[in-house]
Scaffold this motif. Sequence first.
Motif, mmCIF file in Angstrom:
data_model
loop_
_atom_site.group_PDB
_atom_site.id
_atom_site.type_symbol
_atom_site.label_atom_id
_atom_site.label_comp_id
_atom_site.label_asym_id
_atom_site.label_seq_id
_atom_site.Cartn_x
_atom_site.Cartn_y
_atom_site.Cartn_z
ATOM 1 N N VAL A 23 0.874 -1.180 0.000
ATOM 2 C CA VAL A 23 0.000 0.000 0.000
ATOM 3 C C VAL A 23 0.905 1.222 0.000
ATOM 4 N N PRO A 24 0.873 2.072 -1.039
ATOM 5 C CA PRO A 24 1.759 3.238 -1.103
ATOM 6 C C PRO A 24 1.662 4.094 0.154
ATOM 7 N N ARG A 25 2.718 4.813 0.486
ATOM 8 C CA ARG A 25 2.809 5.508 1.767
ATOM 9 C C ARG A 25 1.634 6.436 2.031
ATOM 10 N N GLU A 26 1.310 7.312 1.071
ATOM 11 C CA GLU A 26 0.221 8.269 1.315
ATOM 12 C C GLU A 26 -1.086 7.541 1.554
ATOM 13 N N ALA A 27 -1.362 6.548 0.713
ATOM 14 C CA ALA A 27 -2.595 5.783 0.882
ATOM 15 C C ALA A 27 -2.565 5.002 2.191
ATOM 16 N N ARG A 28 -1.384 4.545 2.587
ATOM 17 C CA ARG A 28 -1.234 3.788 3.837
ATOM 18 C C ARG A 28 -1.581 4.661 5.040
ATOM 19 N N ALA A 29 -1.050 5.877 5.045
ATOM 20 C CA ALA A 29 -1.336 6.790 6.155
ATOM 21 C C ALA A 29 -2.822 7.126 6.224
ATOM 22 N N GLU A 30 -3.442 7.348 5.070
ATOM 23 C CA GLU A 30 -4.880 7.647 5.040
ATOM 24 C C GLU A 30 -5.686 6.448 5.532
ATOM 25 N N LEU A 31 -5.288 5.235 5.130
ATOM 26 C CA LEU A 31 -5.995 4.025 5.560
ATOM 27 C C LEU A 31 -5.903 3.849 7.068
ATOM 28 N N ILE A 32 -4.716 4.080 7.630
ATOM 29 C CA ILE A 32 -4.535 3.932 9.081
ATOM 30 C C ILE A 32 -5.388 4.949 9.833
ATOM 31 N N GLU A 33 -5.440 6.182 9.334
ATOM 32 C CA GLU A 33 -6.277 7.188 9.984
ATOM 33 C C GLU A 33 -7.746 6.793 9.921
ATOM 34 N N GLU A 34 -8.165 6.253 8.809
ATOM 35 C CA GLU A 34 -9.557 5.817 8.669
ATOM 36 C C GLU A 34 -9.877 4.692 9.641
ATOM 37 N N LEU A 35 -8.939 3.773 9.802
ATOM 38 C CA LEU A 35 -9.147 2.669 10.746
ATOM 39 C C LEU A 35 -9.187 3.176 12.183
ATOM 40 N N LYS A 36 -8.404 4.202 12.470
ATOM 41 C CA LYS A 36 -8.451 4.795 13.811
ATOM 42 C C LYS A 36 -9.813 5.415 14.084
ATOM 43 N N ARG A 37 -10.308 6.164 13.095
ATOM 44 C CA ARG A 37 -11.619 6.812 13.267
ATOM 45 C C ARG A 37 -12.727 5.779 13.420
ATOM 46 N N ALA A 38 -12.537 4.629 12.791
ATOM 47 C CA ALA A 38 -13.549 3.570 12.880
ATOM 48 C C ALA A 38 -13.425 2.763 14.168
ATOM 49 N N GLY A 39 -12.441 3.090 14.996
ATOM 50 C CA GLY A 39 -12.262 2.371 16.261
ATOM 51 C C GLY A 39 -11.614 1.012 16.110
ATOM 52 N N LYS A 40 -11.004 0.747 14.955
ATOM 53 C CA LYS A 40 -10.361 -0.541 14.721
ATOM 54 C C LYS A 40 -8.963 -0.608 15.354
ATOM 55 N N ILE A 41 -8.383 0.560 15.595
ATOM 56 C CA ILE A 41 -7.059 0.626 16.201
ATOM 57 C C ILE A 41 -7.204 1.311 17.554
ATOM 58 N N PRO A 42 -6.707 0.715 18.636
ATOM 59 C CA PRO A 42 -6.833 1.332 19.969
ATOM 60 C C PRO A 42 -6.250 2.736 19.988
ATOM 61 N N GLU A 43 -6.857 3.597 20.804
ATOM 62 C CA GLU A 43 -6.432 4.998 20.857
ATOM 63 C C GLU A 43 -4.979 5.154 21.288
ATOM 64 N N ASP A 44 -4.516 4.269 22.193
ATOM 65 C CA ASP A 44 -3.151 4.410 22.705
ATOM 66 C C ASP A 44 -2.124 3.685 21.847
ATOM 67 N N PHE A 45 -2.557 3.127 20.718
ATOM 68 C CA PHE A 45 -1.627 2.405 19.856
ATOM 69 C C PHE A 45 -0.818 3.405 19.032
ATOM 70 N N VAL A 46 0.497 3.313 19.135
ATOM 71 C CA VAL A 46 1.385 4.207 18.387
ATOM 72 C C VAL A 46 1.828 3.493 17.113
ATOM 73 N N VAL A 47 1.462 4.061 15.975
ATOM 74 C CA VAL A 47 1.902 3.488 14.704
ATOM 75 C C VAL A 47 3.337 3.941 14.460
ATOM 76 N N SER A 48 4.215 2.980 14.318
ATOM 77 C CA SER A 48 5.642 3.276 14.261
ATOM 78 C C SER A 48 6.028 3.988 12.970
ATOM 79 N N ARG A 49 7.182 4.621 13.028
ATOM 80 C CA ARG A 49 7.735 5.276 11.850
ATOM 81 C C ARG A 49 8.000 4.239 10.758
ATOM 82 N N TYR A 50 8.427 3.054 11.156
ATOM 83 C CA TYR A 50 8.706 1.990 10.191
ATOM 84 C C TYR A 50 7.448 1.628 9.405
#
Length: 746
Positions: free
Chosen positions: A201-228
């Motif tokens: 998943v290309p970087r820009e699309a990856r970042a947008e997807l992760i943000e969308e999953l956060k808003r949907a509550g799929k990723i815990p609020e305290d989960f830090v997505v690493s730089r890697y």
Amino acid sequence: MALDGAQQLQRISDRVKTRFSEDRTLLDYGGWFDQFLAAPAPHLRSAAQYIRDVFDHFGTETRELPAGALTRFRLFDAPWQDGTGRVAGQERIQQEIYRLISGFARDGQVSKLILLHGPNGSAKSSLIRCIQGALEAYSLLPQGALYTYAWIFPTERIEKGRLGFGDRAPSQSSSSYAHLSVEEIDARLPCELRESPLFFVPREARAELIEELKRAGKIPEDFVVSRYVLEGDLSPRDRAIYDALLLAYEGNHTEVLRHVQVERFYLSRKYGRGIATIEPQMHVDADARQLTADRSIANLPRPLQTVPLYELSGPLVSANRGLLEFSDLLKRPIETFKYLLTTSEEATASLPQFSVVLDQLLVGSSNEKQLAAFKEYPDWNSFKGRIELVRVPYLSLYRDEVEIYARHSVGPVDKPVAPHVIEVAARWAVLTRLEAPNPERYESPLRELVASLGPSEKLELYESGTVPDRMSAQEARILEGAVGDLFEEHRGGPIYEGQLGASAREIRTLIQKAALRSEYRALSPLPVFDELEELVSDPTLYDFLKREPHRGFHDSSRFVEVVRKWWLDIFDGEIRQSMGLVEETRYDELFERYVRHVSAEVKNEKILDTYTGRTIDPDHDLMNEVEGVLLAESESRDDFRRAIIGRIGAWGLDNAGLTPNYRDIFPQYIDRMEEDYFERQRKVIARNLRSVLEYLGEDANLGEEEAAGAARTVETMQTRFGYEPVCTSECAAHLLHRRYAADLDG
């Protein structure tokens, strides 16, 4: 019944096939992506987050010690292999390692190398091995699943024309090549770095997807997505393949993903999957070899055969997405690991052709001499900002040291083994490591108590909170409250407690040598003392033997006799109990009576006489008789009595509803009462010892009563305390010679 070879082989083959099917999970990219969307957090974990989850998975327990409660991480108990390789003690080091890993997880990047440093044999490598073993065990579990990918290129039977680039769909019902059979695949190229499939998943699309999953509550609020995870990319070789495919498919990303096979992988130190060790003699930690003209890519589609492709190798590559250990890092020439200045901070490895992005925890080990020399190096300050130093001292708790030898030292020997062999060795080893406390750090009256503290007394204070018998009850309370401060006193100094002293490796060897001494028929503490005396006779062997004694500390030669006396006290007590000179409960009952009378005296009450049924005044003669044995010099009777009642009251608050066991609460007092009695029975003990030795000798010449008494003693020593007759004989002879020879008649 004869075994049928064909049936046995078939049974083995069936098991191998079943295990293969269970362990191997192959997915097309779409199938894996569905899993990712359903539960993204496990797939988003960096190496630091994954390793922190490993610690959390195995859990913790609280270890209560006189110096305070400590958290022990159960992964260091090696439960996946029934405790083999367990690390004894070192809970503070475990906590420090976990703290650093958790910090990397919160920061979203492993930015430093963790360097465990300490004396040789202090469990640095054992700590790392446990983490590696835990990683392997966790990766086998559903919650520990890790995924990577491989490129799949089908044969011309599947795709006509330009292999893998034609307009026709595969002959399979799926649009992916991931599930083709071996016969239908011309080439399969696994990802050498075991990168995450998410990198397709290309970087820009990856970042947008992760943000969308956060808003949907799929990723815990305290989960830090690493730089890697956010910035990572395909490896150089896989990026070249991806770009070539994308060009051939005219930008159709879906067509490229048809060539991606997602596979679960398992961490393994043995096979270099996500875990690797760089030994001191190794010099090439990562390398890249061009494969363009190599026969291994002859079956790739023609458009890829003109693309410069590189094969990555080396421990840095093998350890990606896991843990890389630098064993004895500072034994290597510094020039060979200067790359760590960048790798530890930026998580990249610079190769001549390109840079490789890495995601791995870096852990190294070093002894103190090498570290001290490294600190004199001109570039030390540059390294210092990229290294987290974690001190790993020798153990200072006696029971932990005993555990080490119990697991490894006394193996099969061709002679009987007596109790307490490993205990005497462990006690001597710990004594050599203890540092004299600095009284100037403490206020009076604690200052005077600390100044008077000897090595054996400090050992007991650390171990069980037991204060010296010579101290009054009030002094005991003051010293008990300072155990934690004493334990921490030397942790930050230039010479820390456990930096110098005998190592567990040396003591294990010493015990094995003691077992081979031909002048003894048994392995008892006696040959261990002989070996210790030989060891300390040559101070040039070890640095700790060269230290000048200070207030009784660092005196390794004297410690041999200190430990001998400790063992003689134990053996003396065991054989006296076996002689049956006094009922063991007698002094428990006497102390219980004393407490009842003291309690009544303190409360100004009367007590019930169980024989007459009348209430009577406390028996001052009884109290004075007991206190004549127990009171320290110049100690006040009233203070002593109040302290006794206060300690029982404190015990009652912590153990509501339970009946106090005074031997557990006041072991030193009851032991002192017993010692006082036996001191008055020395001649009896000496005669009985002689009888035991004559009974066990070849020319026994005892009367019937003496022989029966000696036989009971020998039998009790064996059934109750574990002494074979030959062990009893050798140890009793030593006790008689050392302690009771002058008490024999004539």
